[in-house]
Design an enzyme around this catalytic site. Structure first.
Site, PDB file in Angstrom:
ATOM      1  N   CYS A 175       0.834  -1.207   0.000  1.00 24.61           N
ATOM      2  CA  CYS A 175       0.000   0.000   0.000  1.00 24.61           C
ATOM      3  C   CYS A 175       0.865   1.251   0.000  1.00 24.61           C
ATOM      4  O   CYS A 175       1.867   1.308   0.714  1.00 24.61           O
ATOM      5  CB  CYS A 175      -0.850  -0.038   1.258  1.00 24.61           C
ATOM      6  SG  CYS A 175      -1.593   1.532   1.622  1.00 24.61           S
TER       7      CYS A 175
HETATM    8  N1  LIG Z   1      -7.387  -1.233   1.981  1.00 20.50           N
HETATM    9  C1  LIG Z   1      -6.740  -0.211   1.502  1.00 20.50           C
HETATM   10  O1  LIG Z   1      -6.043   0.512   2.208  1.00 20.50           O
HETATM   11  C2  LIG Z   1      -6.821   0.133   0.052  1.00 20.50           C
HETATM   12  C3  LIG Z   1      -7.201  -0.813  -0.834  1.00 20.50           C
HETATM   13  N2  LIG Z   1      -7.208  -0.537  -2.177  1.00 20.50           N
HETATM   14  C4  LIG Z   1      -7.624  -1.603  -3.082  1.00 20.50           C
HETATM   15  O2  LIG Z   1      -7.419  -1.198  -4.416  1.00 20.50           O
HETATM   16  C5  LIG Z   1      -8.486  -1.579  -5.247  1.00 20.50           C
HETATM   17  C6  LIG Z   1      -9.018  -0.395  -5.978  1.00 20.50           C
HETATM   18  O3  LIG Z   1      -9.788   0.368  -5.098  1.00 20.50           O
HETATM   19  P1  LIG Z   1     -10.748   1.530  -5.598  1.00 20.50           P
HETATM   20  O4  LIG Z   1      -9.908   2.587  -6.209  1.00 20.50           O
HETATM   21  O5  LIG Z   1     -11.649   1.925  -4.514  1.00 20.50           O
HETATM   22  O6  LIG Z   1     -11.624   0.764  -6.668  1.00 20.50           O
HETATM   23  P2  LIG Z   1     -12.091   1.202  -8.080  1.00 20.50           P
HETATM   24  O7  LIG Z   1     -10.904   1.631  -8.865  1.00 20.50           O
HETATM   25  O8  LIG Z   1     -12.934   0.116  -8.592  1.00 20.50           O
HETATM   26  O9  LIG Z   1     -12.974   2.470  -7.722  1.00 20.50           O
HETATM   27  C7  LIG Z   1     -14.277   2.268  -7.317  1.00 20.50           C
HETATM   28  C8  LIG Z   1     -15.083   3.539  -7.522  1.00 20.50           C
HETATM   29  O10 LIG Z   1     -14.899   4.347  -6.376  1.00 20.50           O
HETATM   30  C9  LIG Z   1     -14.376   5.609  -6.787  1.00 20.50           C
HETATM   31  N3  LIG Z   1     -13.385   5.967  -5.786  1.00 20.50           N
HETATM   32  C10 LIG Z   1     -12.274   5.292  -5.455  1.00 20.50           C
HETATM   33  N4  LIG Z   1     -11.607   5.917  -4.482  1.00 20.50           N
HETATM   34  C11 LIG Z   1     -12.339   7.008  -4.191  1.00 20.50           C
HETATM   35  C12 LIG Z   1     -12.182   8.066  -3.287  1.00 20.50           C
HETATM   36  N5  LIG Z   1     -11.097   8.125  -2.481  1.00 20.50           N
HETATM   37  N6  LIG Z   1     -13.111   9.028  -3.264  1.00 20.50           N
HETATM   38  C13 LIG Z   1     -14.179   8.983  -4.083  1.00 20.50           C
HETATM   39  N7  LIG Z   1     -14.385   8.010  -4.982  1.00 20.50           N
HETATM   40  C14 LIG Z   1     -13.478   7.041  -5.037  1.00 20.50           C
HETATM   41  C15 LIG Z   1     -13.796   5.392  -8.150  1.00 20.50           C
HETATM   42  O11 LIG Z   1     -13.840   6.542  -8.939  1.00 20.50           O
HETATM   43  P3  LIG Z   1     -12.491   7.332  -9.363  1.00 20.50           P
HETATM   44  O12 LIG Z   1     -11.459   6.277  -9.658  1.00 20.50           O
HETATM   45  O13 LIG Z   1     -12.894   8.100 -10.559  1.00 20.50           O
HETATM   46  O14 LIG Z   1     -12.141   8.170  -8.184  1.00 20.50           O
HETATM   47  C16 LIG Z   1     -14.694   4.338  -8.732  1.00 20.50           C
HETATM   48  O15 LIG Z   1     -15.851   4.888  -9.279  1.00 20.50           O
HETATM   49  C17 LIG Z   1      -9.502  -2.296  -4.338  1.00 20.50           C
HETATM   50  O16 LIG Z   1      -9.311  -3.671  -4.472  1.00 20.50           O
HETATM   51  C18 LIG Z   1      -9.126  -1.844  -2.950  1.00 20.50           C
HETATM   52  O17 LIG Z   1      -9.354  -2.841  -1.980  1.00 20.50           O
HETATM   53  C19 LIG Z   1      -6.861   0.673  -2.642  1.00 20.50           C
HETATM   54  C20 LIG Z   1      -6.440   1.662  -1.805  1.00 20.50           C
HETATM   55  C21 LIG Z   1      -6.449   1.481  -0.363  1.00 20.50           C
HETATM   56  N1  LIG Z   2      -3.484   1.066  -0.207  1.00 16.27           N
HETATM   57  C1  LIG Z   2      -3.562  -0.093  -0.853  1.00 16.27           C
HETATM   58  N2  LIG Z   2      -3.950  -1.178  -0.165  1.00 16.27           N
HETATM   59  C2  LIG Z   2      -4.051  -2.295  -0.859  1.00 16.27           C
HETATM   60  C3  LIG Z   2      -3.755  -2.393  -2.213  1.00 16.27           C
HETATM   61  N3  LIG Z   2      -3.974  -3.647  -2.620  1.00 16.27           N
HETATM   62  C4  LIG Z   2      -4.405  -4.309  -1.538  1.00 16.27           C
HETATM   63  N4  LIG Z   2      -4.443  -3.504  -0.475  1.00 16.27           N
HETATM   64  C5  LIG Z   2      -4.827  -3.828   0.902  1.00 16.27           C
HETATM   65  O1  LIG Z   2      -3.762  -4.526   1.540  1.00 16.27           O
HETATM   66  C6  LIG Z   2      -4.278  -5.679   2.190  1.00 16.27           C
HETATM   67  C7  LIG Z   2      -3.217  -6.737   2.411  1.00 16.27           C
HETATM   68  O2  LIG Z   2      -2.262  -6.241   3.325  1.00 16.27           O
HETATM   69  P1  LIG Z   2      -0.986  -7.071   3.807  1.00 16.27           P
HETATM   70  O3  LIG Z   2      -0.301  -6.153   4.760  1.00 16.27           O
HETATM   71  O4  LIG Z   2      -1.485  -8.308   4.470  1.00 16.27           O
HETATM   72  O5  LIG Z   2      -0.137  -7.381   2.626  1.00 16.27           O
HETATM   73  C8  LIG Z   2      -5.398  -6.099   1.269  1.00 16.27           C
HETATM   74  O6  LIG Z   2      -6.314  -6.992   1.851  1.00 16.27           O
HETATM   75  C9  LIG Z   2      -6.025  -4.752   0.927  1.00 16.27           C
HETATM   76  O7  LIG Z   2      -6.919  -4.289   1.882  1.00 16.27           O
HETATM   77  C10 LIG Z   2      -3.318  -1.232  -2.878  1.00 16.27           C
HETATM   78  O8  LIG Z   2      -2.991  -1.235  -4.088  1.00 16.27           O
HETATM   79  N5  LIG Z   2      -3.243  -0.108  -2.152  1.00 16.27           N
END
Ligand SMILES: NC(=O)C1=CN([C@@H]2O[C@H](COP(=O)(O)OP(=O)(O)OC[C@H]3O[C@@H](n4cnc5c(N)ncnc54)[C@H](OP(=O)(O)O)[C@@H]3O)[C@@H](O)[C@H]2O)C=CC1
Ligand SMILES: Nc1nc2c(ncn2[C@@H]2O[C@H](COP(=O)(O)O)[C@@H](O)[C@H]2O)c(=O)[nH]1
Length: 327
Positions: A175
């Site tokens: 991340c």
């Molecule tokens: N657990 C974590 O800390 C994180 C996990 N991830 C992982 O990365 C993958 C992609 O995630 P994600 O970008 O949400 O999925 P998507 O790229 O599928 O976005 C989903 C929708 O949510 C919108 N969106 C995403 N982030 C935001 C935001 N911060 N504010 C408003 N709208 C938002 C996007 O629009 P638009 O792209 O136009 O903004 C899109 O329409 C997922 O699998 C997620 O679990 C990602 C970051 C953090």
């Molecule tokens: N900020 C982001 N978080 C992400 C992304 N892809 C996955 N994830 C999150 O990480 C955990 C796994 O964490 P780990 O410490 O066990 O390796 C996963 O379940 C998601 O919630 C990303 O691209 N950006």
């Protein structure tokens, strides 16, 4: 928020042992209508799980959540799993086509046992609307919604109909959200889990930041029913993704779901790619996790996972490893 801490800042305090062997300790957990061998689920990421691993886990009594990055395969996946008498557990996003996908499942009378809404910033109307859409069309699916990092978010998603919430924004190994946005639970994930768990009336899945098997026990102590893990599951023989040979040593790729590698473009990138050491068979890791957790339960003075929830703990601020290298 006061008293923030993370996994490596905490030690759980042993209580009197009541078993003669660690094998007497039971690590199983119930989530929804199913009971699983471990309170652990491999992350729903493309270098962590694929159809074969999902099948193996389901057949062998473990929970799994299939990722959402090959959306066209999901209907066949749900049907195949259920035809084999196994539970189906899939992920969805929140874009318009995902609403249609839920409608397609309902039209075909396919009800996945578990649906996880997998979004970076889960405290949003987009997720609330999707929870309600799923509950309207597939009321028997157990809905896991996330990711979130505050009690307010947990309450709102539960109120919208989520059956469980997933906590963790930014603590993941691949991340870069914390660096690129300045937000998240990275560095205080365990304290955030405790904060959220106090507000929760349904199960919480702690997601991200687990670096050792002891961190699973700590997650349970601070309120998790289940723990989602990426990096510790990356790099196995069965893991999807490229294997490389560097100076005679094997490594496998592990990349973030919001990385450029996953997205195929450099837009809103919040994840990176890394290589982890090749680890051998997945079952060996699952077995070791079970043994370590059985040992945790014995130190907690009980025979079941719940015993861990009541143990005392101390905050030792970044010192439990005494300079030892963990990885
Ligand atoms: N657990 C974590 O800390 C994180 C996990 N991830 C992982 O990365 C993958 C992609 O995630 P994600 O970008 O949400 O999925 P998507 O790229 O599928 O976005 C989903 C929708 O949510 C919108 N969106 C995403 N982030 C935001 C935001 N911060 N504010 C408003 N709208 C938002 C996007 O629009 P638009 O792209 O136009 O903004 C899109 O329409 C997922 O699998 C997620 O679990 C990602 C970051 C953090
Ligand atoms: N900020 C982001 N978080 C992400 C992304 N892809 C996955 N994830 C999150 O990480 C955990 C796994 O964490 P780990 O410490 O066990 O390796 C996963 O379940 C998601 O919630 C990303 O691209 N950006």
């Amino acid at each position: 928020m006061e008293n923030v801490f993370d996994y490596e800042d905490i030690q759980l305090i042993p209580a009197k042992c009541i078993v003669n062997s660690r094998s007497e300790c039971d690590t199983s957990v119930t989530l929804g209508k199913h009971t699983f061998k471990l309170p652990v689920v491999p992350a729903n990421m493309q270098t962590i799980i694929d159809e074969e691993i999902a099948l193996y886990l389901a057949e062998n009594g473990y929970f799994y959540i299939m990722h959402r990055f090959q959306p066209e395969k999901r209907i066949d996946f749900v049907r195949d799993m259920q035809e084999r008498g196994l539970f189906a557990s899939i992920s969805v996003g929140v874009k318009a086509e995902e609403y249609e996908f839920i409608e397609q499942l309902a039209d075909r009378n396919l009800t996945p046992e578990y649906i996880t809404i997998d979004i970076a910033h889960g405290h949003s109307n987009a997720v609330i609307n999707m929870i309600q859409h799923i509950k309207r069309l597939l009321p028997d699916s157990f809905v896991i919604a996330g990711n979130v990092g505050t009690p307010e978010a947990v309450r709102e998603l539960e109120h919208a109909g989520a059956d469980a919430t997933k906590v963790g924004i930014g603590p993941g190994k691949v991340c870069i959200t914390k660096i690129k946005t300045g937000f998240g639970t990275g560095g205080w994930q365990l304290a955030a889990l405790r904060w959220c768990a106090k507000a929760a009336s349904k199960p919480i899945i702690a997601d991200g930041g687990i670096r050792t098997h002891g961190d699973i026990a700590k997650s349970v102590r601070f309120g998790a029913s289940m723990v989602m893990i990426g990096s510790l599951f990356a790099g196995h023989e069965e893991s999807p993704g490229e294997t490389i040979d560097k100076d005679g040593k094997l490594y496998k790729e592990y990349f973030g779901s919001a990385s450029e590698f996953q997205k195929g473009e450099r837009k809103n990138v919040e994840g990176k790619k890394m290589y982890v050491e090749h680890k051998g068979a997945l079952q060996d890791t699952l077995t070791e996790m079970e043994q370590d957790l059985q040992s945790s339960i014995s130190y907690a003075g009980g025979t079941k996972l719940e015993a861990i929830r009541n143990v005392d703990y101390v905050i030792v601020k970044n010192s439990i490893f005494n300079g030892d290298k963990v990885f």
